[in-house]
Motif scaffolding. Sequence first.
Motif, PDB file in Angstrom:
ATOM      1  N   LYS A 104       0.859  -1.180   0.000  1.00  0.00           N
ATOM      2  CA  LYS A 104       0.000   0.000   0.000  1.00  0.00           C
ATOM      3  C   LYS A 104       0.891   1.224   0.000  1.00  0.00           C
ATOM      4  O   LYS A 104       2.092   1.130   0.276  1.00  0.00           O
ATOM      5  N   SER A 105       0.321   2.363  -0.293  1.00  0.00           N
ATOM      6  CA  SER A 105       1.135   3.579  -0.308  1.00  0.00           C
ATOM      7  C   SER A 105       1.480   3.983   1.130  1.00  0.00           C
ATOM      8  O   SER A 105       0.721   3.724   2.063  1.00  0.00           O
ATOM      9  N   THR A 106       2.614   4.615   1.265  1.00  0.00           N
ATOM     10  CA  THR A 106       3.034   5.114   2.574  1.00  0.00           C
ATOM     11  C   THR A 106       2.006   6.129   3.090  1.00  0.00           C
ATOM     12  O   THR A 106       1.651   6.125   4.263  1.00  0.00           O
ATOM     13  N   HIS A 107       1.506   6.968   2.203  1.00  0.00           N
ATOM     14  CA  HIS A 107       0.495   7.965   2.571  1.00  0.00           C
ATOM     15  C   HIS A 107      -0.744   7.294   3.167  1.00  0.00           C
ATOM     16  O   HIS A 107      -1.245   7.711   4.213  1.00  0.00           O
ATOM     17  N   ASP A 108      -1.249   6.256   2.506  1.00  0.00           N
ATOM     18  CA  ASP A 108      -2.438   5.556   3.001  1.00  0.00           C
ATOM     19  C   ASP A 108      -2.166   4.868   4.337  1.00  0.00           C
ATOM     20  O   ASP A 108      -3.017   4.849   5.227  1.00  0.00           O
ATOM     21  N   HIS A 109      -0.974   4.318   4.485  1.00  0.00           N
ATOM     22  CA  HIS A 109      -0.633   3.650   5.741  1.00  0.00           C
ATOM     23  C   HIS A 109      -0.528   4.683   6.871  1.00  0.00           C
ATOM     24  O   HIS A 109      -0.982   4.432   7.989  1.00  0.00           O
ATOM     25  N   TYR A 110       0.044   5.842   6.562  1.00  0.00           N
ATOM     26  CA  TYR A 110       0.090   6.913   7.560  1.00  0.00           C
ATOM     27  C   TYR A 110      -1.323   7.311   7.980  1.00  0.00           C
ATOM     28  O   TYR A 110      -1.593   7.507   9.166  1.00  0.00           O
ATOM     29  N   ALA A 111      -2.226   7.460   7.018  1.00  0.00           N
ATOM     30  CA  ALA A 111      -3.610   7.828   7.341  1.00  0.00           C
ATOM     31  C   ALA A 111      -4.204   6.818   8.309  1.00  0.00           C
ATOM     32  O   ALA A 111      -4.821   7.183   9.322  1.00  0.00           O
ATOM     33  N   HIS A 112      -3.999   5.543   8.018  1.00  0.00           N
ATOM     34  CA  HIS A 112      -4.530   4.491   8.885  1.00  0.00           C
ATOM     35  C   HIS A 112      -3.942   4.590  10.289  1.00  0.00           C
ATOM     36  O   HIS A 112      -4.669   4.540  11.286  1.00  0.00           O
ATOM     37  N   LEU A 113      -2.639   4.744  10.385  1.00  0.00           N
ATOM     38  CA  LEU A 113      -2.005   4.759  11.706  1.00  0.00           C
ATOM     39  C   LEU A 113      -2.353   6.004  12.514  1.00  0.00           C
ATOM     40  O   LEU A 113      -2.498   5.923  13.737  1.00  0.00           O
ATOM     41  N   VAL A 114      -2.519   7.142  11.859  1.00  0.00           N
ATOM     42  CA  VAL A 114      -2.923   8.351  12.579  1.00  0.00           C
ATOM     43  C   VAL A 114      -4.350   8.177  13.097  1.00  0.00           C
ATOM     44  O   VAL A 114      -4.642   8.474  14.264  1.00  0.00           O
TER      45      VAL A 114
END
Length: 161
Positions: A104-114
């Motif tokens: 997955k994109s790093t951006h999408d993973h960041y969104a999930h973790l935030v």
Amino acid sequence: MSPEIDRQVVISAAAEVALPTRADLEAWVGAVLEREGDARHELTIRFVEREESRRLNRDYRGKDKPTNVLSFPFETPPGLELPLLGDLVICHDIVVDEAREQRKSTHDHYAHLVIHGCLHLLGYNHIDDQEAEQMESLERTLLTQFGIADPYRLVDPESDA
């Protein structure tokens, strides 16, 4: 009310280009707070290297290894009302590694973790199956607002998906 985020970056300058913007963070945190109707709106999001993540995880959770996100809810003293939600500490290198592994994109993973971390700050947990399903369902709903696919859907490493 828009969230007020103290965005702290203590990683190498080269890695900083892959971090979410302040606008990204405000949108993701804002979606959680709006959905939950929580009036608290100030938090710190700190992007760290593996060593700081490992040390904090060891000292506060008894796990001597770095982790993707740590949540530290603010405990308001009795009789005092403050808008402080707490702190999220995110290990950039782990986020990048997990995104690559999970395709997955790093951006999408960041969104999930935030979003995941903010839900922890609000008292959500995933200790038992029922709590986990409730929290994951809420994460899916919130991520959909940003056009982000189910983060728990397993991707077959042999597929092109």
